[in-house]
Design a protein around this motif. Sequence first.
Motif, PDB file in Angstrom:
ATOM      1  N   MET A   1       0.740  -1.576   0.305  1.00  0.00           N
ATOM      2  CA  MET A   1      -0.114   0.147  -0.308  1.00  0.00           C
ATOM      3  C   MET A   1       1.555   1.351  -0.203  1.00  0.00           C
ATOM      4  SD  MET A   1      -2.843   1.368   3.637  1.00  0.00           S
ATOM      5  CE  MET A   1      -2.186  -0.031   3.914  1.00  0.00           C
ATOM      6  N   ALA A   2       0.691   1.887  -1.148  1.00  0.00           N
ATOM      7  CA  ALA A   2       1.817   3.453  -0.509  1.00  0.00           C
ATOM      8  C   ALA A   2       0.659   4.031   0.263  1.00  0.00           C
ATOM      9  CB  ALA A   2       1.747   3.768  -2.360  1.00  0.00           C
ATOM     10  N   ILE A   3       1.207   5.464   0.704  1.00  0.00           N
ATOM     11  CA  ILE A   3       0.538   6.201   1.056  1.00  0.00           C
ATOM     12  C   ILE A   3       1.133   7.359   1.153  1.00  0.00           C
ATOM     13  CG2 ILE A   3       0.217   7.276   3.436  1.00  0.00           C
ATOM     14  CD1 ILE A   3       0.229   4.129   4.381  1.00  0.00           C
ATOM     15  N   PHE A   4       0.403   9.084   0.838  1.00  0.00           N
ATOM     16  CA  PHE A   4       1.073  10.060   0.285  1.00  0.00           C
ATOM     17  C   PHE A   4       0.352  10.609   1.238  1.00  0.00           C
ATOM     18  CE2 PHE A   4       0.822   7.837  -3.526  1.00  0.00           C
ATOM     19  CZ  PHE A   4       2.170   7.933  -4.095  1.00  0.00           C
ATOM     20  N   SER A   5       1.206  11.930   2.119  1.00  0.00           N
ATOM     21  CA  SER A   5       0.520  12.971   3.322  1.00  0.00           C
ATOM     22  C   SER A   5       0.447  14.384   2.001  1.00  0.00           C
ATOM     23  CB  SER A   5       1.696  12.912   3.830  1.00  0.00           C
ATOM     24  OG  SER A   5       2.000  11.687   4.908  1.00  0.00           O
ATOM     25  N   LEU A   6      -0.840  14.912   2.930  1.00  0.00           N
ATOM     26  CA  LEU A   6      -0.083  16.436   2.154  1.00  0.00           C
ATOM     27  C   LEU A   6      -1.216  16.766   3.179  1.00  0.00           C
ATOM     28  CD1 LEU A   6      -3.943  17.144   0.626  1.00  0.00           C
ATOM     29  CD2 LEU A   6      -2.245  14.489  -0.731  1.00  0.00           C
ATOM     30  N   THR A   7      -1.000  18.309   3.497  1.00  0.00           N
ATOM     31  CA  THR A   7      -1.778  19.148   4.048  1.00  0.00           C
ATOM     32  C   THR A   7      -2.897  19.948   3.784  1.00  0.00           C
ATOM     33  OG1 THR A   7       0.001  19.525   5.360  1.00  0.00           O
ATOM     34  CG2 THR A   7      -2.151  21.042   6.143  1.00  0.00           C
ATOM     35  N   ARG A   8      -4.623  19.708   3.803  1.00  0.00           N
ATOM     36  CA  ARG A   8      -5.218  20.414   3.143  1.00  0.00           C
ATOM     37  C   ARG A   8      -5.695  21.803   3.663  1.00  0.00           C
ATOM     38  NH1 ARG A   8     -10.534  17.332   1.002  1.00  0.00           N
ATOM     39  NH2 ARG A   8     -11.173  18.059   3.756  1.00  0.00           N
ATOM     40  N   ARG A   9      -6.144  22.825   3.328  1.00  0.00           N
ATOM     41  CA  ARG A   9      -6.172  24.081   3.241  1.00  0.00           C
ATOM     42  C   ARG A   9      -7.690  24.230   3.150  1.00  0.00           C
ATOM     43  NH1 ARG A   9      -3.463  29.132   4.715  1.00  0.00           N
ATOM     44  NH2 ARG A   9      -4.284  29.921   2.449  1.00  0.00           N
ATOM     45  N   LEU A  10      -8.877  24.352   2.930  1.00  0.00           N
ATOM     46  CA  LEU A  10     -10.403  24.829   2.667  1.00  0.00           C
ATOM     47  C   LEU A  10     -10.484  25.358   2.814  1.00  0.00           C
ATOM     48  CD1 LEU A  10     -12.189  21.635   3.903  1.00  0.00           C
ATOM     49  CD2 LEU A  10     -10.466  21.471   1.306  1.00  0.00           C
ATOM     50  N   THR A  11     -10.868  26.737   2.008  1.00  0.00           N
ATOM     51  CA  THR A  11     -11.226  27.810   1.802  1.00  0.00           C
ATOM     52  C   THR A  11     -12.935  27.823   2.218  1.00  0.00           C
ATOM     53  OG1 THR A  11      -9.157  29.018   1.487  1.00  0.00           O
ATOM     54  CG2 THR A  11     -11.562  30.366   1.281  1.00  0.00           C
TER      55      THR A  11
ATOM     56  N   THR B   1      -4.854  20.844   9.431  1.00  0.00           N
ATOM     57  CA  THR B   1      -4.660  21.448  10.866  1.00  0.00           C
ATOM     58  C   THR B   1      -5.766  22.949  10.514  1.00  0.00           C
ATOM     59  OG1 THR B   1      -3.055  22.205   9.569  1.00  0.00           O
ATOM     60  CG2 THR B   1      -2.199  20.195  11.621  1.00  0.00           C
ATOM     61  N   ARG B   2      -5.544  23.263   9.729  1.00  0.00           N
ATOM     62  CA  ARG B   2      -6.890  24.468   9.901  1.00  0.00           C
ATOM     63  C   ARG B   2      -7.749  24.652   8.288  1.00  0.00           C
ATOM     64  NH1 ARG B   2      -2.350  29.262   9.207  1.00  0.00           N
ATOM     65  NH2 ARG B   2      -2.657  27.767   7.614  1.00  0.00           N
ATOM     66  N   TYR B   3      -8.697  24.949   9.080  1.00  0.00           N
ATOM     67  CA  TYR B   3      -9.710  25.624   8.298  1.00  0.00           C
ATOM     68  C   TYR B   3     -10.322  26.905   7.910  1.00  0.00           C
ATOM     69  CZ  TYR B   3     -10.764  21.007   8.249  1.00  0.00           C
ATOM     70  OH  TYR B   3     -10.456  19.026   8.363  1.00  0.00           O
ATOM     71  N   ALA B   4     -10.233  27.260   7.236  1.00  0.00           N
ATOM     72  CA  ALA B   4     -11.167  29.124   6.487  1.00  0.00           C
ATOM     73  C   ALA B   4     -11.982  28.798   6.409  1.00  0.00           C
ATOM     74  CB  ALA B   4      -9.595  29.571   5.776  1.00  0.00           C
ATOM     75  N   PHE B   5     -13.137  30.070   6.927  1.00  0.00           N
ATOM     76  CA  PHE B   5     -13.840  30.055   6.698  1.00  0.00           C
ATOM     77  C   PHE B   5     -14.120  31.448   6.046  1.00  0.00           C
ATOM     78  CE2 PHE B   5     -13.979  26.799   9.374  1.00  0.00           C
ATOM     79  CZ  PHE B   5     -14.896  25.850   8.627  1.00  0.00           C
TER      80      PHE B   5
END
Length: 109
Positions: free
Chosen positions: A1-11, A105-109
């Motif tokens: 199984m290959a695992i990729f990590s990324l941090t996503r920030r939603l606006t 880790t963070r969300y922008a509203f």
Amino acid sequence: MAIFSLTRRLTLLVSASLLGASASAAVIQTAYYVDAHGRNASYLVDWNNTKMKADIVDSEGRMSGSYTDDGTRRIVTLSTPRVLDTPNGYYDSCNQVVTVRRTETRYAF
């Protein structure tokens, strides 16, 4: 199984009532958005303006954290990072489904 990590920030776009929310101790809002895969989704956000805390619920579960407000948007920093592993439909060289790991880790509203 290959695992990729990324941090996503939603606006996210939230109704204009957000700007007037600081007058009350708690405001509950629904934020609708289209995710990176074109799917419709939503959050239910319970803002505690007195303590500058937010509780957020979506289809994946519940999360909470503190937020800052600059009058235009609110940035929620989660108390505990949210880690979601999802299969993405691709296969690796061993013919195993590739799993994508998202750390939020963070969300922008």
